[in-house]
Motif scaffolding. Structure first.
Motif, short mmCIF file in Angstrom:
data_model
loop_
_atom_site.label_atom_id
_atom_site.label_comp_id
_atom_site.label_asym_id
_atom_site.label_seq_id
_atom_site.Cartn_x
_atom_site.Cartn_y
_atom_site.Cartn_z
N CYS A 49 0.83 -1.20 0.00
CA CYS A 49 0.00 0.00 0.00
C CYS A 49 0.87 1.25 0.00
CB CYS A 49 -0.96 -0.02 1.18
SG CYS A 49 -0.15 0.08 2.77
N ASP A 50 0.23 2.39 -0.06
CA ASP A 50 0.96 3.65 -0.21
C ASP A 50 1.83 3.99 1.00
OD1 ASP A 50 -1.35 4.15 1.31
OD2 ASP A 50 -1.50 6.20 0.61
N GLY A 51 1.56 3.40 2.16
CA GLY A 51 2.40 3.65 3.32
C GLY A 51 3.84 3.23 3.07
N LEU A 52 4.03 2.18 2.29
CA LEU A 52 5.38 1.77 1.91
C LEU A 52 5.93 2.69 0.84
CD1 LEU A 52 7.58 -0.52 2.30
CD2 LEU A 52 6.70 -1.40 0.14
N PHE A 53 5.11 2.95 -0.18
CA PHE A 53 5.59 3.73 -1.32
C PHE A 53 5.65 5.23 -1.06
CE2 PHE A 53 4.03 -0.23 -3.34
CZ PHE A 53 5.29 -0.70 -3.72
N ASP A 54 5.16 5.66 0.09
CA ASP A 54 5.38 7.05 0.50
C ASP A 54 6.85 7.29 0.86
OD1 ASP A 54 2.71 7.72 0.20
OD2 ASP A 54 2.23 7.58 2.33
N VAL A 55 7.53 6.22 1.30
CA VAL A 55 8.91 6.37 1.77
C VAL A 55 9.94 5.56 0.98
CG1 VAL A 55 8.20 7.04 4.10
CG2 VAL A 55 8.56 4.62 3.58
N PHE A 56 9.49 4.69 0.10
CA PHE A 56 10.36 3.92 -0.79
C PHE A 56 9.88 4.11 -2.22
CE2 PHE A 56 11.10 1.21 3.00
CZ PHE A 56 12.46 0.95 2.89
N SER A 57 10.80 4.26 -3.16
CA SER A 57 10.40 4.18 -4.56
C SER A 57 10.13 2.71 -4.86
CB SER A 57 11.51 4.71 -5.48
OG SER A 57 12.61 3.81 -5.49
N SER A 58 9.48 2.42 -5.97
CA SER A 58 9.23 1.03 -6.34
C SER A 58 10.54 0.26 -6.46
CB SER A 58 8.45 0.96 -7.65
OG SER A 58 7.19 1.53 -7.50
N ASP A 59 11.52 0.86 -7.12
CA ASP A 59 12.81 0.19 -7.30
C ASP A 59 13.50 -0.06 -5.97
OD1 ASP A 59 12.50 0.10 -10.05
OD2 ASP A 59 13.67 1.92 -10.41
N GLU A 60 13.46 0.92 -5.06
CA GLU A 60 14.07 0.75 -3.74
C GLU A 60 13.40 -0.38 -2.97
OE1 GLU A 60 15.59 4.85 -1.77
OE2 GLU A 60 13.44 4.75 -2.20
N ALA A 61 12.08 -0.40 -3.00
CA ALA A 61 11.34 -1.43 -2.25
C ALA A 61 11.71 -2.82 -2.75
CB ALA A 61 9.84 -1.19 -2.37
N VAL A 62 11.79 -2.99 -4.06
CA VAL A 62 12.15 -4.29 -4.63
C VAL A 62 13.59 -4.65 -4.27
CG1 VAL A 62 12.56 -5.52 -6.80
CG2 VAL A 62 10.45 -4.22 -6.48
N GLU A 63 14.49 -3.68 -4.35
CA GLU A 63 15.89 -3.93 -4.02
C GLU A 63 16.05 -4.35 -2.55
OE1 GLU A 63 19.90 -1.27 -3.62
OE2 GLU A 63 18.70 -0.98 -5.45
N VAL A 64 15.41 -3.62 -1.65
CA VAL A 64 15.50 -3.94 -0.22
C VAL A 64 14.83 -5.29 0.05
CG1 VAL A 64 14.79 -3.24 2.10
CG2 VAL A 64 15.69 -1.54 0.49
#
Length: 104
Positions: A49-64
């Motif tokens: 949800c947006d709570g994650l993507f408010d602080v991570f870009s899509s690429d960052e979230a996948v990388e982490v």
């Protein structure tokens, strides 16, 4: 011919009146959706949800998520740790839900 209840957006797509109205509000029921072909190198799909993507870009979230999964090998643990990083390290103040769908 009758008038269409849909409005044509700048990108040429037609949008329903409900979608058009939601685009003018702070909260929208319209999800951010991307359609991608799954390739041989794709190991998982990350849904959040947006709570994650408010602080991570899509690429960052996948990388982490890939790094965390590499450390623990568990999808649930990866999601818990990614959500924790979003809240505690990045300061997300929204709800944070994360689901990892393993493809392999």
């Amino acid at each position: 011919t009758g008038a269409s209840p849909y409005e044509r957006a700048e990108d040429g797509r037609e949008r329903s009146p409900a979608v058009v109205a939601s685009l003018h509000t702070a909260v929208t029921p319209v999800p951010d959706v991307t359609v991608e072909a799954v390739g041989d190198g794709d190991d998982f799909v990350l849904l959040a949800c947006d709570g994650l993507f408010d602080v991570f870009s899509s690429d960052e979230a996948v990388e982490v998520a890939a790094q965390l999964y590499g450390q623990h090998g568990e999808a649930q643990k990866t999601c818990e740790l990614l959500a924790k990083k979003a809240i505690e390290e990045r300061g997300s103040s929204d709800n944070v839900s994360v689901v990892m769908v393993k493809l392999r």
